[in-house]
Design an enzyme around this catalytic site. Sequence first.
Site, short mmCIF file in Angstrom:
data_model
loop_
_atom_site.label_atom_id
_atom_site.label_comp_id
_atom_site.label_asym_id
_atom_site.label_seq_id
_atom_site.Cartn_x
_atom_site.Cartn_y
_atom_site.Cartn_z
N SER A 123 84.09 1.93 29.82
CA SER A 123 84.10 2.77 31.02
C SER A 123 85.30 3.71 30.98
O SER A 123 86.35 3.39 30.41
CB SER A 123 84.21 1.85 32.23
OG SER A 123 84.58 2.57 33.37
N TYR A 148 88.42 -5.71 36.82
CA TYR A 148 87.21 -5.20 36.14
C TYR A 148 87.61 -4.21 35.04
O TYR A 148 87.19 -4.32 33.89
CB TYR A 148 86.27 -4.52 37.16
CG TYR A 148 85.36 -3.50 36.54
CD1 TYR A 148 84.25 -3.90 35.80
CD2 TYR A 148 85.64 -2.13 36.64
CE1 TYR A 148 83.44 -2.96 35.19
CE2 TYR A 148 84.83 -1.20 36.03
CZ TYR A 148 83.74 -1.61 35.31
OH TYR A 148 82.96 -0.68 34.68
N LYS A 152 87.53 -4.29 30.57
CA LYS A 152 87.00 -3.27 29.64
C LYS A 152 88.07 -2.91 28.60
O LYS A 152 87.79 -2.80 27.40
CB LYS A 152 86.56 -2.02 30.40
CG LYS A 152 85.41 -2.23 31.35
CD LYS A 152 84.11 -2.49 30.61
CE LYS A 152 82.94 -2.72 31.53
NZ LYS A 152 81.76 -3.25 30.84
C1 UD1 Z 1 84.25 3.27 40.34
C2 UD1 Z 1 85.26 2.29 39.83
C3 UD1 Z 1 85.26 2.34 38.32
C4 UD1 Z 1 83.86 2.05 37.80
C5 UD1 Z 1 82.87 3.05 38.40
C6 UD1 Z 1 81.46 2.69 38.02
C7 UD1 Z 1 87.00 2.18 41.59
C8 UD1 Z 1 88.41 2.45 41.94
N1 UD1 Z 1 86.58 2.58 40.37
O1 UD1 Z 1 84.64 4.57 39.94
O2 UD1 Z 1 86.17 1.38 37.84
O3 UD1 Z 1 83.84 2.15 36.40
O4 UD1 Z 1 82.96 3.00 39.83
O5 UD1 Z 1 80.60 3.74 38.30
O6 UD1 Z 1 86.25 1.63 42.37
N2 UD1 Z 1 83.56 7.68 47.56
C9 UD1 Z 1 83.54 7.99 48.91
N3 UD1 Z 1 82.87 7.16 49.76
C10 UD1 Z 1 82.20 6.05 49.35
C11 UD1 Z 1 82.22 5.72 47.95
C12 UD1 Z 1 82.91 6.57 47.10
O7 UD1 Z 1 84.12 8.99 49.32
O8 UD1 Z 1 81.64 5.33 50.17
C13 UD1 Z 1 84.25 8.59 46.63
C14 UD1 Z 1 85.40 7.94 45.88
O9 UD1 Z 1 86.60 8.02 46.60
C15 UD1 Z 1 85.41 8.77 44.59
C16 UD1 Z 1 83.94 9.14 44.38
O10 UD1 Z 1 83.33 8.99 45.65
O11 UD1 Z 1 86.14 9.95 44.77
C17 UD1 Z 1 83.24 8.25 43.38
O12 UD1 Z 1 83.42 6.90 43.76
P1 UD1 Z 1 82.63 5.71 43.02
O13 UD1 Z 1 81.19 6.02 42.96
O14 UD1 Z 1 83.04 4.42 43.67
O15 UD1 Z 1 83.16 5.77 41.52
P2 UD1 Z 1 84.66 5.76 40.95
O16 UD1 Z 1 85.66 5.48 41.99
O17 UD1 Z 1 84.84 6.97 40.13
#
Ligand code: UD1
Length: 335
Positions: A123, A148, A152
Amino acid sequence: MSILLTGGAGYIGSHTAIELLENNDLVVIDDFSNSKPEVLDAIKEITNKEVKFYEGDYSDKGFLEKVFNENEIDAVINFAGFKAVGESVKEPLKYYDNNIGGCIHLLEVMQKHNVKKFIFSSSATVYGKPDVVPITEESKVGGTTNPYGTTKLFIERILEDLYKSDNTWDICILRYFNPVGSHPSGLIGEDPNGIPNNLMPYIVRVAAGQLEQLTVFGNDYNTHDGTGVRDYIHVVDLAKGHVKALEKLNKEDSGLFIYNLGTGTGYSVLDMINAFEKATNKKVNYVIGPRREGDIDECYSDPTKANNELNWKAELTIEDMCRDSWNYIEKKNSK
Ligand code: UD1
């Protein structure tokens, strides 16, 4: 070729199974800890091909021995592993045991049976908080913020040491960026249990009326609109990356290869909401909330190495990702 997929009924494993079935025989193992048996029926319906399936835990060496004794396996792709960031913080030993311990057992059984072609689902989380974007494979790894992510990183190290000890291994580490979307048939897709942690599954449930509103985690990041930027990649493109990785392992002399699988383009949370509304004609209610701990401003790939060396390129657009994510849930909810 005969390929063993561990965790082959899961989100990325099932999409990869479909792509691989075009030209290969598959043995799939899964314990359904985060997937459902119906996925196997859907794979059959989509491909019209049979998969040999074993239900069990990939970290159980006795079980693995049975699978290797009963099948002539040429290569293994390891999708099995827990992936919920928040849960990993609460239950780190569960993550270290299943992800790292399980992978070691799998590699030991492979070694015993002289099967040495291995593809590992890693990842972009291994890059921690990147110093510069886009991220190349040479960018610094480390600084993971949760167990997690650390599993990796550790597994990557273990694979490097294994290859150093015996360079007849043939290993490919694929660093996924943010997989979203689903097979265009709408028969398989991402279906997390409980309230989703990741953005796209959350958006989809808000649009479906199953959750009231999305909280955008912070709008004061150093990005074009203040919300977090990520490299979302359609899961079908990601799945095709595994087919190309396997081709690479088959045609090259042995080696250890590392590739970013991403599109190379970053989209913010607000970009994603807008793209989703445009692609599906559905409204996504949202509020701006505080930052989520551990989140970073921007994370997107430089996929040039995979483009050049694997002859692979992500082709599907942000509209495809949104439409297919929605299509899957709509179809599921209408059953
Ligand atoms: C997350 C994990 C990462 C994992 C990946 C799998 C964390 C810190 N990281 O990445 O380790 O490999 O998922 O796909 O959790 N967001 C919102 N509202 C929400 C959910 C997300 O605003 O309810 C935003 C987050 O702040 C971020 C973006 O959407 O900016 C993507 O979030 P997410 O889908 O959880 O992925 P990652 O954080 O990139």
